[in-house]
Design a protein around this motif. Structure first.
Motif, PDB file in Angstrom:
ATOM      1  N   UNK A  21       0.830  -1.207   0.000  1.00 47.96           N
ATOM      2  CA  UNK A  21       0.000   0.000   0.000  1.00 47.96           C
ATOM      3  C   UNK A  21       0.868   1.264   0.000  1.00 47.96           C
ATOM      4  N   UNK A  22       1.920   1.244   0.807  1.00 46.71           N
ATOM      5  CA  UNK A  22       2.819   2.407   0.874  1.00 46.71           C
ATOM      6  C   UNK A  22       3.429   2.676  -0.504  1.00 46.71           C
ATOM      7  N   UNK A  23       3.774   1.599  -1.186  1.00 48.58           N
ATOM      8  CA  UNK A  23       4.333   1.779  -2.534  1.00 48.58           C
ATOM      9  C   UNK A  23       3.301   2.419  -3.463  1.00 48.58           C
ATOM     10  N   UNK A  24       2.048   1.962  -3.328  1.00 51.12           N
ATOM     11  CA  UNK A  24       0.987   2.506  -4.178  1.00 51.12           C
ATOM     12  C   UNK A  24       0.805   4.007  -3.918  1.00 51.12           C
ATOM     13  N   UNK A  25       0.775   4.369  -2.637  1.00 51.77           N
ATOM     14  CA  UNK A  25       0.553   5.779  -2.279  1.00 51.77           C
ATOM     15  C   UNK A  25       1.730   6.644  -2.740  1.00 51.77           C
ATOM     16  N   UNK A  26       2.946   6.150  -2.507  1.00 52.23           N
ATOM     17  CA  UNK A  26       4.110   6.956  -2.888  1.00 52.23           C
ATOM     18  C   UNK A  26       4.203   7.069  -4.415  1.00 52.23           C
ATOM     19  N   UNK A  27       3.887   5.989  -5.121  1.00 52.59           N
ATOM     20  CA  UNK A  27       3.922   6.060  -6.590  1.00 52.59           C
ATOM     21  C   UNK A  27       2.934   7.085  -7.132  1.00 52.59           C
ATOM     22  N   UNK A  28       1.770   7.123  -6.495  1.00 52.00           N
ATOM     23  CA  UNK A  28       0.748   8.097  -6.900  1.00 52.00           C
ATOM     24  C   UNK A  28       1.322   9.519  -6.827  1.00 52.00           C
ATOM     25  N   UNK A  29       2.107   9.788  -5.778  1.00 52.92           N
ATOM     26  CA  UNK A  29       2.698  11.122  -5.633  1.00 52.92           C
ATOM     27  C   UNK A  29       3.858  11.328  -6.606  1.00 52.92           C
TER      28      UNK A  29
END
Ligand SMILES: [Zn+2]
Length: 666
Positions: free
Chosen positions: A292-300
């Motif tokens: 999930x953290x990867x998903x959120x950071x990638x979004x940014x």
């Protein structure tokens, strides 16, 4: 430059909002008159002069400075003093404002005389941010704008804003606080940030500490574990959608955003829902979190925004978390609010692979804990240390290690910074300038300053580019609030001071702080401000209380927000310590009033009167407190703060009065 209480500042138009603030401050505090003259000068420069006729010489000198090599970083500044004028120059707008801020400090130090000193200065840490969490005692917009302006005087260059339920979201906004900011306020924040060269770093919690949201029926379906409102499920689409919705609205309001903090601290409920359970079983503990953290950071990252994340889950509490595939550009913020000495730490780090921090021997095996050496009137405290949360420490190899002669081993402070570095991520250090756990009567101001000092030294020596001075409004949104930032000037200023200087003693800092506070209508205190602040935390003795009492009136009469808040803090302190010590005794024999038929009624009457007096005192302090707090804090939270301070005491008094009342009827 001649000794004078009047001078002219020639500066570019862009610097005007800052200079208006600067002028007002120096006028109020030191009775100095300043004329601001807009002038096209070599970029990011200003001239302070006592005469109106500025020759071309100043401009040529400024050009030479800018062409030279003395300005080492973007924010470095030079103050060059000559007979006719003083030059302030930098390579960036923020650098110019920091240079002008330095002239403010110099003038204050020279007791209000514009006697400037030559100086070349560079920040020890490139990004010096202040963090504010708006979950409790949220500043009203006027107070927030004032705080932002002050940040520049203290040489910060950014503010991390955790709006929580105070941002005027258009979508999914049923949870908003009734005193949330309006769109107009948000525009003011953005404008002030621009004018005072402060970066805005929004903070939106992406997974944990969502109590303020998940407690509502509308969102409770997102909980990782039913009824546990702190953490959302990382695999439910709604969690990410909600984060994107909030982040999107904030980014629309602050289009200049370069860094974005996604929180993710203390996410302790994980792997509980059927989906996450399955995921963790297959991919390992905390795998759903990591993904999930990867998903959120990638979004940014896709929006060219660099994410920041708290370090605790990854580096301290749950060493099994693996963040393979997370971009190395991610900034991992190590929050450490307890270290006071850059050389030592009370905690031991154990590194078979990457395991975090364990407890100190001092705490575990201090057999003298209950027989501390005698010291009059001082409260002896013991340093607490972090425990592994997810492990039984006696089952770990650490236990064998403790038994060896190598224990206690000395470990350098801030070990996590080195761990983040060796993993190739971008490290950041976070100090604390307002601690939620220290409540409304137990703030250890000096410890906060020492913590900021230690961080400044560490970040400078390890070449770390990011510093955040955090200030928590409450532990989490279900807990009680602490006092507003107007009280925290001593600690707030230390974050700016030590992250700029990277060194300096406490004595140096105290001198700087005294000059900062120095003003013509300074309240005359019977002891130094630093001693007062230290004593409020550590001394419990009648003599000290009388000393505090003496200072109430001068503090009360001051117009400065800091002193007004200190008045309130002292007032509450005096009430509390006396009340608590009375209650401590009464609690022990109250049963006799109830059970003993022949308990003298005169005694009872006396107790009753004392309790009634306390009740009246509370009412009085409450009234005074709300009058002061309402100036700085949004109304609902000002009144909540007052309620929280006395709520339990009132229950206690009433129930004791009830006991006495009943015993008289028997
Ligand atoms: Zn889940």
């Amino acid at each position: 430059m001649k000794n004078s209480s009047k001078f002219i500042i020639f500066a570019p138009k862009k610097a005007k909002p800052f200079l208006l603030f600067y002028r007002k401050k120096l006028n109020d505090e030191a009775n100095i008159e300043i004329e601001i003259q807009e002038m096209q000068l070599p970029e990011h420069s200003a001239v302070i002069s006592t005469t109106k006729n500025l020759t071309g010489k100043a401009e040529r000198e400024l050009e030479n400075i800018l062409a030279g090599k003395e300005l080492k970083t973007d924010e470095s500044f030079i103050i060059k003093v000559s007979k006719e004028y003083s030059l302030v120059s930098a390579r960036s707008f923020s650098g110019l404002l920091c240079g002008l801020a330095e002239t403010y400090h110099q003038i204050k130090k020279n007791t209000g005389k514009p006697l400037l000193e030559n100086s070349v200065s560079s920040p020890a840490v490139k990004n010096r941010f202040y963090h504010i969490c708006m979950s409790g005692t949220t500043p009203n917009i006027e107070s927030l704008i004032e705080l932002m302006k002050d940040l520049k005087i203290l040489k910060y260059n950014g503010i991390v804003i955790e709006f929580e339920n105070k941002f005027p979201y258009k979508k999914h906004n049923s949870f908003l606080h009734q005193n949330h900011y309006m769109l107009e306020d948000i525009k003011k924040i953005r404008k002030t940030a621009k004018e005072f060269a402060l970066q805005i770093v929004p903070l939106v919690q992406c997974l944990g500490h969502l109590e303020f949201l998940l407690k509502f029926d509308e969102f409770k379906g997102l909980c990782e574990k039913k009824g546990h409102v702190s953490s959302a499920c990382p695999l439910k689409n709604g969690t990410f959608d909600l984060f994107k919705s909030f982040a999107g609205e904030i980014l629309f309001a602050f289009p200049e955003t370069k860094y974005f903090h996604i929180g993710a601290d203390e996410v302790r409920v994980h792997g509980k829902c059927p989906e996450c359970k399955k995921h963790e079983k297959k991919n390992g503990k905390y795998s759903a979190f990591a993904e999930y953290i990867k998903k959120v950071t990638n979004y940014l990252f896709e929006m060219k925004i660099i994410p920041m994340i708290w370090d605790d889950i990854i580096y301290r509490h749950y060493p099994d978390v693996r963040l393979d595939g997370l971009s190395k550009q991610t900034i991992i913020v190590n929050w450490d609010y307890w270290t006071k000495n850059t050389q030592k730490t009370s905690e031991l780090i154990f590194v078979p692979g990457r395991i975090g921090i364990t407890t100190s021997r001092k705490r575990m095996f201090d057999i003298n804990k209950f027989h501390p050496p005698e010291q009059d009137g001082e409260k002896i405290t013991y340093e607490a240390s972090a425990f592994f949360e997810d492990y039984r420490w006696e089952k770990m190899k650490i236990y064998d290690f403790i038994k060896t002669k190598d224990f206690p081993a000395t470990v350098k402070a801030f070990p996590v910074i080195e761990m983040i570095k060796s993993d190739g991520f971008v490290p950041a250090g976070a100090s604390n300038v307002r601690k939620s756990l220290q409540g409304t009567e137990n703030q250890d101001f000096l410890q906060r300053v020492l913590n900021n000092k230690a961080w400044g030294e560490k970040l400078k020596s390890s070449n770390v580019d990011f510093f955040i001075a955090t200030s928590w409004g409450r532990g989490n949104s279900l807990k009680e609030p602490v006092f507003n930032m107007e009280l925290m000037k001593y600690t707030l200023a230390s974050g700016g001071y030590f992250s700029w200087n990277g060194n300096g003693t406490i004595e140096d800092y105290d001198e700087y702080f005294d000059a900062l506070l120095n003003r013509l209508d300074q309240p005359k205190l019977s002891l130094s401000l630093q001693d007062l602040l230290k004593g409020l935390y550590s001394i419990r003795s009648g003599a000290f209380y009388s000393e505090v009492e003496k200072n109430l009136l001068p503090l009360k009469n001051s117009k400065t927000p800091f002193y007004q808040m200190l008045y309130l803090y002292c007032k509450n302190f005096l009430f509390s310590v006396r009340y608590e010590s009375y209650m401590e005794r009464l609690k022990k024999y109250i049963y006799r009033l109830e059970q003993e038929k022949n308990y003298p009624s005169q005694e009872k009457k006396q107790i009753q009167q004392t309790l009634e007096t306390y009740k009246k005192q509370i009412q009085k302090i409450e009234k005074e407190a709300i009058k002061i707090l309402i100036k700085y804090v949004v109304p609902e939270e000002a009144s909540e703060l007052v309620t929280s301070i006395f709520y339990y005491k009132k229950i206690e008094i009433n129930s004791l009065l009830e006991i006495i009342h009943k015993s008289e009827q028997n």
